[in-house]
Design a protein around this motif. Structure first.
Motif, PDB file in Angstrom:
ATOM      1  N   UNK A   4       0.846  -1.176   0.000  1.00 30.45           N
ATOM      2  CA  UNK A   4       0.000   0.000   0.000  1.00 30.45           C
ATOM      3  C   UNK A   4       0.885   1.229   0.000  1.00 30.45           C
ATOM      4  N   UNK A   5       0.416   2.222  -0.688  1.00 29.51           N
ATOM      5  CA  UNK A   5       1.208   3.422  -0.821  1.00 29.51           C
ATOM      6  C   UNK A   5       1.012   4.318   0.383  1.00 29.51           C
ATOM      7  N   UNK A   6       2.096   4.874   0.863  1.00 33.16           N
ATOM      8  CA  UNK A   6       1.966   5.810   1.975  1.00 33.16           C
ATOM      9  C   UNK A   6       2.179   7.205   1.446  1.00 33.16           C
ATOM     10  N   UNK A  21       2.845   6.683  -8.479  1.00 36.75           N
ATOM     11  CA  UNK A  21       3.124   5.356  -9.002  1.00 36.75           C
ATOM     12  C   UNK A  21       3.424   5.400 -10.490  1.00 36.75           C
ATOM     13  N   UNK A  24       6.892   6.631 -11.026  1.00 32.20           N
ATOM     14  CA  UNK A  24       7.902   5.606 -10.753  1.00 32.20           C
ATOM     15  C   UNK A  24       7.963   4.598 -11.898  1.00 32.20           C
ATOM     16  N   UNK A  25       6.798   4.262 -12.419  1.00 23.77           N
ATOM     17  CA  UNK A  25       6.749   3.287 -13.496  1.00 23.77           C
ATOM     18  C   UNK A  25       7.493   3.791 -14.722  1.00 23.77           C
ATOM     19  N   UNK A  29      13.472   1.000 -13.602  1.00 23.23           N
ATOM     20  CA  UNK A  29      14.038   0.556 -12.328  1.00 23.23           C
ATOM     21  C   UNK A  29      14.893   1.637 -11.687  1.00 23.23           C
ATOM     22  N   UNK A  30      14.698   2.861 -12.094  1.00 25.54           N
ATOM     23  CA  UNK A  30      15.479   3.950 -11.524  1.00 25.54           C
ATOM     24  C   UNK A  30      15.191   4.133 -10.049  1.00 25.54           C
ATOM     25  N   UNK A  31      15.808   5.105  -9.442  1.00 26.67           N
ATOM     26  CA  UNK A  31      15.644   5.283  -8.002  1.00 26.67           C
ATOM     27  C   UNK A  31      14.993   6.619  -7.706  1.00 26.67           C
ATOM     28  N   UNK A  32      13.911   6.887  -8.412  1.00 30.04           N
ATOM     29  CA  UNK A  32      13.192   8.128  -8.161  1.00 30.04           C
ATOM     30  C   UNK A  32      12.295   7.951  -6.951  1.00 30.04           C
ATOM     31  N   UNK A  33      12.453   8.786  -5.930  1.00 30.00           N
ATOM     32  CA  UNK A  33      11.606   8.607  -4.755  1.00 30.00           C
ATOM     33  C   UNK A  33      10.145   8.904  -5.084  1.00 30.00           C
ATOM     34  N   UNK A  34       9.278   8.036  -4.617  1.00 32.96           N
ATOM     35  CA  UNK A  34       7.849   8.339  -4.730  1.00 32.96           C
ATOM     36  C   UNK A  34       7.476   9.211  -3.540  1.00 32.96           C
ATOM     37  N   UNK A  38       5.744  10.891   5.576  1.00 28.90           N
ATOM     38  CA  UNK A  38       5.022   9.894   6.358  1.00 28.90           C
ATOM     39  C   UNK A  38       4.142  10.541   7.420  1.00 28.90           C
TER      40      UNK A  38
END
Ligand SMILES: [Cu+2]
Lengths: 410, 375
Positions: A4-6, A21, A24-25, A29-34, A38
């Motif tokens: 689940x997405x926070x 999402x 990110x897609x 496979x990069x490392x982009x923060x979603x 929190x």
């Protein structure tokens, strides 16, 4: 989606989560923060259990379990698994490691899935242990003397089948789906070890646990929780809420005792009662919540004030009987919820207050206050106490090498 | 822990996009990219949640204040690989050989407890289930069980039908739960032949407009509710014809190991949803006969799978043994003569105990199919 997405931004909701999402897609496979703030999740690990002084959320699912195994190791394993699931769910993740849709097609998912796409929603899970648990597992020495089944109070109409329990878990969240999801998954994981004894849904918190919260209303239409203990009052919390070293067995130091009461309100007769009488019963005005004879909600009630030759706040008014000055200074931290369990077959709403109170010692907290109320409160004509529970809630878990009940069972 | 790592979020979305984990070609099969694991005292962030089959390398860095460990577990907490004693600030690698299936990774801050778990899926080609000798044997063994039960089913149903047609209500009532016992033991097999199951075991409220109410429960109603079996002959004849068809089909079909595993679970679900409530045998209240038969059928399927399960997850087998025993013990308290008490003779508390025991058994049994499929 496996997890689940926070997201933190209240109100941004699922739409933003979906946008994150998609982003990110597109990055492969990069490392982009979603989106990763929190703020919407309340930390699970800490000195205290969350769900006591953390600001009261709007929704509740409370459950009481009976332990049905005699095998202590099975119980301990379940508590370990529960703790891991609680840490995940309060962070907005699925209950299990594979999640609702991440596992293999041949296996039932390790999460039930109704919270897919929902944020953590401020979920807190707070655990407590009931008196009967100590008998079942020969934990007599570990049992605090403060943890006794509540006595019978005058007028009690307690239904044993919806009272008590070996383990109580309070799930609070801003979204009822998230609270129910949490309890459902814990019940699922506990099958064979525990059995649900009773559970209660609540909506609309009936007290505020922080000065940042406005005082809400109960189903009688009155503000509830004006004089509650609040998170900001740390000295008072130390005196009245948190169990201290020397109060009882050391496993409870830093914890608190939880009392639950399901209070049915006969709202139909209340609604036929005049405004003046309603206010006299409560001892406060219905509009602002000010004590009778005063003008502000937070004004100290003046119990000596007279209107002619009768007290301005009647001698049997709820606010007078419950007030600390009338109960050797007893203070509680309440975080109850309204409930409506449909209707009762007689055309009446099956409605009321699921009362929840935390305190350092019920013998100096809930018991004397309720004794006074049960004897004399003029509100008794409109309410029935139908369920009762008491649980010892240990302090919080500070790191992932700890689990619920560890000090009790190992 | 409290944050999704971007890489795992992305791969998860890819997975969701293909709709199935089996055909995900993006898994890094054969690549020697290390999978980063960021461990702390309250979190364990594994950069990827899946990989291709082969050697997988995890690079664990301990960013917490406590010494930690890292594990890869297969089902039943079988350790596939581990690194111990990773001091704060240090990094260590773990190489582990993994075949297709689902696993769990765990960081253990303080080196105690179950650790912080994450799911890990390994994909790649794997052998067909029937190539597994133990699973192939399971289907053969179970087939033999089906054959013995269908034989008794035909015999007892023939007797039951004869009693109905002879107008002997007392005898028919006594034979009703007995003939159903053999049916209820292999019910998931019967359900594979979908059109016959409703005709044989359908209940009145399950009918669609235009459908006739036939089968066991129609005769049950005639016997116990209407108390008139003078016109039940044609229904009885049809039941026997339908049962014979099922028996023929069940004996010629061959079942897969997964069907066995799912059948074991479905039988317990039958108990939990239909027998505990007294909904199934609502006129005769002979639900506990069905209850016992469902449990026995479930146990037979698990027994056939046992050698395969022993190999994959011995702890699960032990749990299943204990919980089957607990169900039997709970049921045993309701014995009456050669059979069982009637459902309406049990209290709510009695039923709750039975329900708790069935749920306790059904939960681990629900994992058997995944284990069987996990090769
Ligand atoms: Cu059936």
């Amino acid at each position: 989606m496996k997890r689940r997405r926070m997201i933190g931004m209240a109100g941004a909701g699922v739409g933003l989560a979906a946008a994150g999402g998609a982003f990110a897609l597109s990055q492969g496979s990069g490392t982009v923060p979603v989106a990763s703030s929190s703020g919407d999740a309340i930390p699970f690990y800490g000195v205290r259990q969350a769900g006591i002084v953390t600001p009261a959320q709007d929704r509740l699912h409370f459950v009481a379990f009976d332990v049905i195994t005699k095998n202590r190791a099975e119980l301990v394993t379940m508590l370990e698994n529960w703790t891991a699931a609680a840490a995940r769910m309060t962070a907005g993740l699925d209950a299990g490691t594979m999640g609702a849709v991440g596992g293999i097609p041949e296996s039932p998912p390790d999460d039930t899935g109704e919270a897919i796409g929902l944020p953590a929603s401020g979920l807190t899970l707070t655990i407590g242990f009931g008196p009967s648990l100590f008998t079942k597992f020969g934990l007599g020495k570990q049992r605090p003397v403060a943890l006794e089944d509540l006595p019978h109070f005058p007028g009690d109409a307690i239904d044993a089948t919806i009272s008590g329990g070996d383990i109580g878990i309070q799930a609070c969240a801003h979204d009822p789906q998230v609270a129910v999801h949490a309890i459902r998954n814990l019940a699922r994981m506990g099958m064979g070890v525990v059995s649900v004894r009773w559970s209660q849904l609540g909506f609309g918190r009936t007290s505020s646990t922080s000065t940042s919260q406005a005082t809400p209303r109960n189903l009688f239409g009155f503000k509830d929780g004006t004089a509650n203990l609040k998170a900001e009052e740390t000295a008072l919390l130390d005196e009245h809420l948190w169990v201290r070293d020397g109060d009882g067995p050391s496993w409870m130091t830093g914890g608190s005792y939880l009392v639950t009461r399901k209070i049915r309100m006969i709202v139909e007769t209340w609604d036929r009662t005049s405004l003046g009488e309603q206010e006299a019963i409560v001892g406060r005005t219905k509009g602002s919540g000010a004590p009778l004879g005063s003008s502000g909600e937070f004004d100290e009630p003046d119990f000596s004030a007279m209107s002619g030759n009768i007290p301005t706040i009647p001698v049997d008014a709820h606010v007078r009987l419950a007030h600390p000055t009338q109960n050797q200074g007893a203070r509680l931290l309440r975080r109850g919820y309204n409930f409506v369990d449909g209707s009762d077959g007689l055309g009446r709403l099956n409605a009321g207050l699921f009362f929840i109170a935390y305190q350092r010692d019920p013998r100096r907290g809930f018991i004397p206050v309720q004794t006074a109320l049960a004897r004399r409160d003029s509100m008794n004509e409109y309410i029935r106490h139908i369920s009762s529970g008491i649980f010892a809630c240990p302090p919080g878990l500070e790191a992932a090498d700890d689990f619920w009940g560890r000090k009790l069972f190992t | 822990m409290r944050r999704i790592t971007a890489a795992s979020a992305a791969s998860l979305l890819l997975l969701a996009g293909c709709g199935s984990s089996g055909d995900d070609s993006s898994a890094a099969a054969g690549s020697d990219d290390k999978i980063a694991v960021a461990a702390s005292d309250t979190a364990c962030e594994v950069a990827k949640s899946e990989s291709g089959a082969g050697t997988v390398t995890f690079a664990i860095s301990n960013k917490g204040d406590k010494v930690t460990e890292f594990y890869v577990y297969a089902a039943g907490d079988r350790v596939m690989g581990e690194v111990e004693n990773i001091a704060p600030g240090l990094s260590r690698d773990l190489h582990v050989e993994l075949t297709a299936g689902t696993y769990e990774t765990a960081c253990k801050p303080g080196m105690i407890g179950k650790g912080i778990r994450n799911g890990f899926t390994v994909t790649g080609s794997a052998a067909a289930l029937t190539e597994d000798a133990k699973l192939a044997q399971a289907t053969t063994d179970y087939q033999r069980y089906v054959k013995s039960q269908t034989g008794a089913l035909i015999d007892k149903t023939t007797e039951f039908v004869a009693a109905v047609k002879a107008g002997d209500a007392a005898k028919a009532k006594a034979l009703f739960p007995v003939s159903r016992t053999y049916w209820e033991r292999i019910e998931p097999v019967a359900e594979i032949f979908g059109d016959l199951d409703p005709a044989i075991d359908g209940r009145e409220d399950g009918l669609e407009p235009g459908q006739d109410f036939t089968g066991y429960h129609r005769l049950e109603k005639d016997l116990w509710q209407t108390e008139d079996i003078s016109k039940s002959g044609p229904i009885a004849d049809k039941l026997l014809v339908d049962v014979q068809k099922i028996v023929d089909q069940a004996n010629s079909a061959s079942l897969s190991p997964l069907q066995l595993a799912n059948g074991a679970k479905e039988l317990l679900d039958e108990v939990a949803s239909g027998k505990i409530t007294g909904e199934e045998d609502r006129y005769s209240h002979t639900d506990l006969w069905d209850f016992a038969a469902n449990v026995e059928g479930s146990q037979a399927a698990i027994a056939a799978l046992r050698p395969a399960l022993e190999e994959k997850d011995p702890a699960l087998v032990k749990t299943l043994d204990e919980r089957f025993a607990a169900v039997e013990a709970a049921l045993e308290t309701h014995r009456s003569g050669d059979g069982w008490k009637l459902h309406d003779q049990l209290s709510q508390a009695d039923l709750k105990v039975l329900s708790d025991n069935i749920n306790a058994l059904a939960e681990p049994i629900s994992t058997v199919a995944g284990l069987v499929a996990g090769k």
